[in-house]
Design an enzyme around this catalytic site. Structure first.
Site, short mmCIF file in Angstrom:
data_model
loop_
_atom_site.label_atom_id
_atom_site.label_comp_id
_atom_site.label_asym_id
_atom_site.label_seq_id
_atom_site.Cartn_x
_atom_site.Cartn_y
_atom_site.Cartn_z
CG ASN A 92 40.29 35.01 42.90
OD1 ASN A 92 39.21 34.65 43.45
ND2 ASN A 92 41.34 34.67 43.46
CG LEU A 93 34.70 34.93 38.67
CD1 LEU A 93 34.04 36.42 38.39
CD2 LEU A 93 34.62 34.35 37.24
CG ASN A 94 36.81 31.00 44.46
OD1 ASN A 94 35.61 30.04 44.29
ND2 ASN A 94 37.60 30.52 45.32
CD GLU A 95 40.69 36.22 46.26
OE1 GLU A 95 41.63 35.58 46.85
OE2 GLU A 95 40.55 37.21 45.58
CG ASP A 128 51.25 38.27 44.53
OD1 ASP A 128 49.95 38.66 45.07
OD2 ASP A 128 52.12 37.37 44.47
#
Length: 479
Positions: free
Chosen positions: A196-199, A264
């Site tokens: 995701n964007l944060n990761e 998921d």
């Protein structure tokens, strides 16, 4: 997009490996504040247990009709027993490994008035010794699967993921990873990762501009030896980035109820669609639609083939592609709609030059049910019925214009001299709930009416708008 591949979802043989969890939900009303502390008192009225983490990925795959296996670690406790019981009710070849020294990862959420009040986590990090148990089991079952999905929640089950990916790639498997670590080198050799964007930012990705995002993503996957990245970007949708290409997919405009488990759903759908033979771009298009459905539900949700089919129909309508859908695929979409309890309406015509009368008539027809199918005379049929100088507009253009109307769900060409240019055979194949015809016909004169009535349907005749006809439009143009 080759929609015929949607019939092939069960072809995907997918193994999910990772951090399995038990998601527990306690629902109740909170009408007062506790006298013991300034916190709400929730009177619990309902308990619900669901498969979470990697188990939710496997459940998503199973609900999409993919053939799926699951490897994960659980404790020898009540949580593990509950999770195993949940998975027994799914079409999942579950092979959970029990350990005696750590608990099953459990997340307990207290929900009141559709809001999460608090979450309680019961967990301890699994060690490399525990992860070795999964690696050993993976080696035993690897030959049974074509795609390996690693669901990493940083709980320790995948401490040896580098060894696991290496093992899978040596066996010629396609590997997908939902990563948690900021060190993408741990996933070296993977075909797809889905941060995701944060990761992505934690891994060193840049988001100041689209160019910077693409450049940094390519550097990250190149340095880590990864084929492609599917970056999920919340309200900005998704981006599929490889060494040479970047595709962007807009977020679906749905009310967001809960983003729990959305990642998921994305990786599960991506794996199933790739397993069915779709191109990466088309597989991500479908995964994006599935994510939009999942976040509109409360909790870690799954998506059914029927929901996906309906959403895909809406998507193709919005993009103007649905008029090109192959006939067999349209029949499948119609059947899914029927299974969902939707009322199918059918009408037909030439619709050579679309005018206000047509638009009103089609809107009235759609109002009779939930989905409207329009049978459209092909060019040869119109020439036989109207004369050699007709149609004015060819079939593809007429279909495209009709498909742009919000009232029209599907357009299906028909017309054979052997069938007197009627849609009778088409109506028998579709078997609509309601057959609509415009003009001054009697029911007995309407092609296909007998079949519809025989199967419990209805036949209705609607009036055309006075003064509106294609012939009059043509005559006026000639003047």
């Amino acid at each position: 997009m080759d929609l015929s591949l949607l019939k092939n979802l069960s072809a995907a043989r997918i193994l999910v490996v990772g951090d399995v969890m038990l998601d527990r939900y306690w629902y109740g009303d909170s009408g007062r504040i506790s006298p013991e502390a300034p916190v709400p008192v929730v009177k619990v009225s309902k308990l619900e247990d669901k498969a979470g983490g990697a188990a939710n990925v496997a459940k998503n795959i199973a609900r999409l009709d993919g053939k799926v296996g699951l490897l994960g670690l659980i404790g020898e406790d009540e949580g593990g027993q509950i999770l195993e019981g949940i998975l027994e009710g799914e079409k999942i070849n579950s092979q959970l490994v029990s350990v005696c020294d750590l608990p099953t990862i459990s997340k307990m959420r207290v929900i009141s008035r559709h809001q999460q009040v608090v979450r309680l986590d019961l967990e301890e990090t699994f060690t490399e010794q525990h992860s070795q148990l999964l690696l050993n089991r993976l080696e035993l079952v690897l030959d049974e699967y074509d795609f390996i999905v690693f669901s990493d929640y940083n709980k320790g089950s995948l401490s040896l993921i580098e060894n696991m990916i290496s093992l899978a790639k040596k066996a010629g498997k396609t590997v997908l990873v939902d990563p948690k670590s900021s060190d993408l080198h741990l996933y070296r050799g993977a075909d797809y990762i889905t941060p995701n964007l944060n990761e992505f930012k934690l891994a060193g990705g840049q988001t100041d501009s689209e160019e910077g995002l693409a450049t940094s993503a390519r550097k990250l996957i190149s340095d880590a030896g990864i084929k492609a990245m599917l970056l999920t970007r919340s309200e900005q949708g998704m981006s599929l980035i490889s060494a040479t290409e970047k595709y962007d997919f807009a977020a679906q405009e749905l009310e967001v109820s809960d983003v729990t488990g959305a990642g998921d759903t994305v990786i599960a759908t991506l794996a199933v669609m790739l397993g069915a033979g779709m191109t990466p771009k088309n597989a991500v298009e479908i995964a994006n639609l599935a994510a939009g459905i999942a976040v509109s539900k409360l909790g870690a949700a799954t998506v059914s083939p029927e929901e996906l089919s309906r959403k895909l129909g809406q998507y193709l309508h919005a993009t103007g592609e649905h008029y090109q859908t192959p006939f067999d695929d349209v029949l499948q979409h119609i059947e899914f709609a029927k299974q969902n309890g939707e009322t199918i309406v059918f009408t037909n015509g030439c619709f050579d030059i679309l005018h206000a009368g047509h638009v009103r008539y089609l809107a009235q027809a759609k109002a009779r049910g939930d989905r409207l199918v329009v049978g459209l005379n092909n060019d040869a049929s119109i020439s036989r019925l109207k004369g050699a100088d007709r149609p004015i507009n060819p079939l593809d253009e007429r279909a495209m214009v009709l498909s742009a109307l919000s009232s029209v769900d599907w357009v299906i060409p028909f017309g054979s001299a052997d069938e007197n240019d009627t849609p009778a055979k088409l109506i028998e194949q579709i078997s609509p709930d309601i057959l609509v015809k415009g003009g001054d016909y009697t029911v007995e004169q309407i092609a296909g009416a007998e079949h519809v009535l025989l199967h419990g349907g209805k036949v209705e005749v609607l009036e055309f708008l006075d003064g509106c006809s294609t012939s009059k439009v043509i005559s006026k143009i000639k003047q």
